[in-house]
Write a protein that holds these residues in place. Structure first.
Motif, PDB file in Angstrom:
ATOM      1  N   GLY A 274      18.923   6.221   3.711  1.00 47.70           N
ATOM      2  CA  GLY A 274      18.702   6.727   2.401  1.00 47.70           C
ATOM      3  C   GLY A 274      17.419   6.465   1.984  1.00 47.70           C
ATOM      4  O   GLY A 274      16.760   7.499   1.047  1.00 47.70           O
ATOM      5  N   VAL A 275      16.504   5.624   2.400  1.00 49.94           N
ATOM      6  CA  VAL A 275      15.213   5.333   2.028  1.00 49.94           C
ATOM      7  C   VAL A 275      14.469   6.498   2.623  1.00 49.94           C
ATOM      8  O   VAL A 275      13.673   7.226   2.076  1.00 49.94           O
ATOM      9  N   GLY A 276      14.786   6.671   3.796  1.00 52.45           N
ATOM     10  CA  GLY A 276      14.048   8.015   4.598  1.00 52.45           C
ATOM     11  C   GLY A 276      14.349   9.185   3.661  1.00 52.45           C
ATOM     12  O   GLY A 276      13.601  10.146   3.736  1.00 52.45           O
ATOM     13  N   MET A 277      15.480   9.592   3.495  1.00 53.45           N
ATOM     14  CA  MET A 277      15.801  10.735   2.654  1.00 53.45           C
ATOM     15  C   MET A 277      15.173  10.882   1.303  1.00 53.45           C
ATOM     16  O   MET A 277      14.771  11.797   1.050  1.00 53.45           O
ATOM     17  N   ALA A 278      15.208   9.733   0.768  1.00 55.62           N
ATOM     18  CA  ALA A 278      14.432   9.863  -0.557  1.00 55.62           C
ATOM     19  C   ALA A 278      12.926  10.166  -0.285  1.00 55.62           C
ATOM     20  O   ALA A 278      12.302  10.827  -0.987  1.00 55.62           O
ATOM     21  N   GLU A 348      12.924   1.860  12.983  1.00 58.31           N
ATOM     22  CA  GLU A 348      11.600   2.340  13.544  1.00 58.31           C
ATOM     23  C   GLU A 348      11.611   3.793  13.201  1.00 58.31           C
ATOM     24  O   GLU A 348      10.196   3.920  12.813  1.00 58.31           O
ATOM     25  N   GLU A 349      12.276   4.622  13.188  1.00 57.36           N
ATOM     26  CA  GLU A 349      12.397   5.969  12.745  1.00 57.36           C
ATOM     27  C   GLU A 349      11.900   6.290  11.335  1.00 57.36           C
ATOM     28  O   GLU A 349      11.178   6.949  11.093  1.00 57.36           O
ATOM     29  N   ILE A 350      12.740   5.237  10.567  1.00 59.00           N
ATOM     30  CA  ILE A 350      12.690   5.672   9.073  1.00 59.00           C
ATOM     31  C   ILE A 350      11.342   5.113   8.505  1.00 59.00           C
ATOM     32  O   ILE A 350      10.918   5.710   7.579  1.00 59.00           O
ATOM     33  N   PHE A 351      10.793   4.095   9.621  1.00 56.22           N
ATOM     34  CA  PHE A 351       9.320   3.232   8.948  1.00 56.22           C
ATOM     35  C   PHE A 351       8.358   4.657   9.217  1.00 56.22           C
ATOM     36  O   PHE A 351       7.457   4.758   8.474  1.00 56.22           O
ATOM     37  N   LYS A 352       8.616   5.394  10.274  1.00 53.21           N
ATOM     38  CA  LYS A 352       7.688   6.545  10.612  1.00 53.21           C
ATOM     39  C   LYS A 352       7.661   7.745   9.665  1.00 53.21           C
ATOM     40  O   LYS A 352       6.764   8.171   9.013  1.00 53.21           O
ATOM     41  N   HIS A 356       4.652   8.973   7.121  1.00 59.02           N
ATOM     42  CA  HIS A 356       4.402  10.389   6.822  1.00 59.02           C
ATOM     43  C   HIS A 356       4.464  10.651   5.620  1.00 59.02           C
ATOM     44  O   HIS A 356       3.312  11.446   4.990  1.00 59.02           O
ATOM     45  N   ALA A 357       5.413  10.151   4.713  1.00 60.57           N
ATOM     46  CA  ALA A 357       5.440  10.516   3.367  1.00 60.57           C
ATOM     47  C   ALA A 357       4.308   9.915   2.569  1.00 60.57           C
ATOM     48  O   ALA A 357       3.644  10.937   1.646  1.00 60.57           O
ATOM     49  N   MET A 358       3.959   8.983   3.004  1.00 59.74           N
ATOM     50  CA  MET A 358       2.886   8.191   2.041  1.00 59.74           C
ATOM     51  C   MET A 358       1.691   8.943   2.340  1.00 59.74           C
ATOM     52  O   MET A 358       0.693   9.190   1.361  1.00 59.74           O
ATOM     53  N   LEU A 368       0.867   2.638  -7.253  1.00 59.98           N
ATOM     54  CA  LEU A 368       2.039   2.068  -7.617  1.00 59.98           C
ATOM     55  C   LEU A 368       3.064   2.969  -8.326  1.00 59.98           C
ATOM     56  O   LEU A 368       4.200   3.112  -8.293  1.00 59.98           O
ATOM     57  N   ASP A 369       2.225   3.578  -9.401  1.00 60.27           N
ATOM     58  CA  ASP A 369       2.993   4.128 -10.350  1.00 60.27           C
ATOM     59  C   ASP A 369       3.390   5.692  -9.827  1.00 60.27           C
ATOM     60  O   ASP A 369       4.334   6.035 -10.569  1.00 60.27           O
ATOM     61  N   PHE A 370       3.332   6.076  -8.649  1.00 60.41           N
ATOM     62  CA  PHE A 370       3.686   7.150  -8.105  1.00 60.41           C
ATOM     63  C   PHE A 370       5.056   7.054  -7.407  1.00 60.41           C
ATOM     64  O   PHE A 370       5.948   7.811  -7.255  1.00 60.41           O
ATOM     65  N   GLY A 371       4.965   5.973  -6.716  1.00 58.99           N
ATOM     66  CA  GLY A 371       6.483   5.470  -6.183  1.00 58.99           C
ATOM     67  C   GLY A 371       6.516   5.849  -4.568  1.00 58.99           C
ATOM     68  O   GLY A 371       7.785   5.431  -4.270  1.00 58.99           O
ATOM     69  N   ILE A 372       5.673   6.424  -4.149  1.00 61.23           N
ATOM     70  CA  ILE A 372       5.745   6.651  -2.639  1.00 61.23           C
ATOM     71  C   ILE A 372       5.445   5.535  -1.858  1.00 61.23           C
ATOM     72  O   ILE A 372       6.305   4.988  -0.851  1.00 61.23           O
ATOM     73  N   GLU A 373       4.660   4.683  -2.232  1.00 63.97           N
ATOM     74  CA  GLU A 373       4.176   3.524  -1.556  1.00 63.97           C
ATOM     75  C   GLU A 373       5.382   2.391  -1.722  1.00 63.97           C
ATOM     76  O   GLU A 373       5.799   1.799  -0.592  1.00 63.97           O
ATOM     77  N   LYS A 374       6.383   2.405  -2.729  1.00 66.09           N
ATOM     78  CA  LYS A 374       7.406   1.574  -2.648  1.00 66.09           C
ATOM     79  C   LYS A 374       8.547   2.051  -1.502  1.00 66.09           C
ATOM     80  O   LYS A 374       8.947   1.042  -0.991  1.00 66.09           O
ATOM     81  N   LEU A 375       8.655   3.293  -1.294  1.00 62.80           N
ATOM     82  CA  LEU A 375       9.486   3.718  -0.127  1.00 62.80           C
ATOM     83  C   LEU A 375       8.903   3.025   1.134  1.00 62.80           C
ATOM     84  O   LEU A 375       9.894   2.684   2.088  1.00 62.80           O
ATOM     85  N   PHE A 376       7.757   3.109   1.228  1.00 69.08           N
ATOM     86  CA  PHE A 376       6.997   2.564   2.286  1.00 69.08           C
ATOM     87  C   PHE A 376       7.315   1.315   2.654  1.00 69.08           C
ATOM     88  O   PHE A 376       7.599   0.670   3.731  1.00 69.08           O
TER      89      PHE A 376
END
Length: 413
Positions: A274-278, A348-352, A356-358, A368-376
């Protein structure tokens, strides 16, 4: 990425649609608008009760509770697959919220199987009646965590938390660490050594311990890197007295815990997915709308290659996850092996994917306010949840080659 309904029942489709709407309408807007709240050092102030109340309204909070007590009845033949489906959708909104909910599911499954009838009648109505009621499974200790599950059965691996039966009560002493929902749960399942003279697998029992029991001390909320909307806790037991009938499983608690841990591995991988999909969905939108060098990002070949890699990893994780979930529902002989494989692979794969997303978000990726680093950060947590990836690899090898795999505990030869 299109969501394919291949192999889903009509009930599963409807549940997924309802859950996706809940995430899109309530969870994601809250997380994006209130991104600072996960950093509050007052754990009770992070995730508002209203989110759990909304989850309760659509029927996803009490999936493991028996229908006779007001829970949501799932088809037993596909229960774990449905758990995976729903936990992925919730984690797409926030992995911490998913952590809060899935503990209720998994511990409820344990209680419905092993709790005495009078305790089910006492606690299941409380769980159903209060949308904020959380459950916790207390196994990990400061000096013994996922390494205990290789498995080995030597005295050196025994629980440091002990329980002694005296005058009609179990007296529990010890400490538990890294407990999901440990800071704010209303009911705890606690594992303790009840017979130091035998091996770990023969001498560990489990107990039902209500919050507020004298001697149960909520020591602190652990401040984690990611998944911060679930309040991970540390517990101390100082002559904690529970009635004798609050014994859940005597002596063979670790053997019986498979009913909690097998679905747990599947749910862990699905939350990770789910985190990877987001991360993928937000990145795909970004690279198709952000312009650099006169072209939208997706037209740059390096960007396109990374996006393709992200999508391929997500599909590969989903395929292994579905196979493992089916194996658990079917009680297949290779279920344990597949559960550990998908836990490692997804971690391991979702971490990658999150990395990539970040990076594809450039400077915005670390804001922080953009939210992508939170998914990382959330993706990084899965490398350490429900066993580390290296311990899980040891377990995979032991399941494939039980007679020749190494032993990892006991005195040096």
């Amino acid at each position: 990425m299109n969501m394919i309904d291949r192999g889903l029942s009509e009930e599963q489709r409807l549940m997924r649609e309802s859950c996706r709407a809940f995430v899109s309408d309530f969870v994601t807007p809250f997380i994006r608008k209130n991104w600072q709240r996960e950093w509050l050092m007052e754990p009770d102030a992070r995730l508002p009760r209203e989110i759990l109340e909304q989850a309760d309204k659509i029927g996803i909070r009490t999936l493991g509770v028996p229908e006779e007590f007001g829970g949501i009845q799932l088809d037993p033949a596909t229960e774990v697959q449905t758990f995976a489906l729903i936990s992925e959708e919730v984690a797409r909104g926030d992995s911490g919220l998913a952590d809060k909910l899935v503990q209720v599911w998994k511990v409820s499954v344990l209680l419905r199987r092993f709790a005495p009838r009078h305790l089910q009648e006492r606690w299941f109505p409380k769980i159903v009646g209060d949308p904020g009621f959380l459950l916790a499974h207390c196994l990990t200790e400061p000096r013994g965590a996922s390494d205990r599950w290789l498995p080995y059965n030597v005295p050196e691996a025994a629980m440091h938390t002990r329980a002694l039966l005296k005058d009609g009560h179990w007296i529990i002493n010890g400490r538990k660490q890294f407990i999901s929902n440990g800071y704010d749960a209303g009911l705890f399942v606690v594992y303790a050594n009840t017979n130091p003279k035998v091996g770990m697998l023969q001498g560990t029992s489990s107990f039902i311990v209500p919050r507020g029991t004298p001697g149960l001390i909520i020591a602190r909320c652990n401040e984690t890197l990611g998944g911060r909307f679930m309040n991970n806790g540390e517990l101390v037991f100082e002559d904690c007295r529970v009635p004798a009938d609050h014994l859940l499983v005597e002596a063979d608690a670790l053997g019986k815990a498979g009913i909690y841990f097998r679905p747990g591995k599947i749910i862990q991988a699905s939350k990770n997915l789910g985190v990877g999909m987001a991360a993928f969905e937000r990145t795909a939108d970004y690279v198709q709308n952000y312009t650099q060098g006169g072209r939208i990002l997706i037209k740059h070949q390096a960007v396109a290659l990374r996006l393709a890699d992200m999508a391929t990893k997500l599909h590969a994780v989903r395929a292994l996850l579905r196979e493992a979930a089916r194996a658990v529902d079917e009680g297949a002989s290779d279920a344990d092996q597949l559960c550990n494989m998908v836990k490692v692979f997804a971690s391991e794969e979702i971490f990658k994917v999150a990395q990539h997303a970040m990076e594809l978000h450039g400077g915005n990726g670390v804001m922080l306010d953009f939210g992508i680093e939170k998914l990382f950060r959330d993706a990084a947590i899965f490398l350490h949840m429900d066993a580390t990836v290296d311990i899980s690899r040891f377990k995979i090898v032991k399941s494939m080659f039980p007679s020749t795999a190494g032993a990892y505990a006991g005195p040096e030869a």
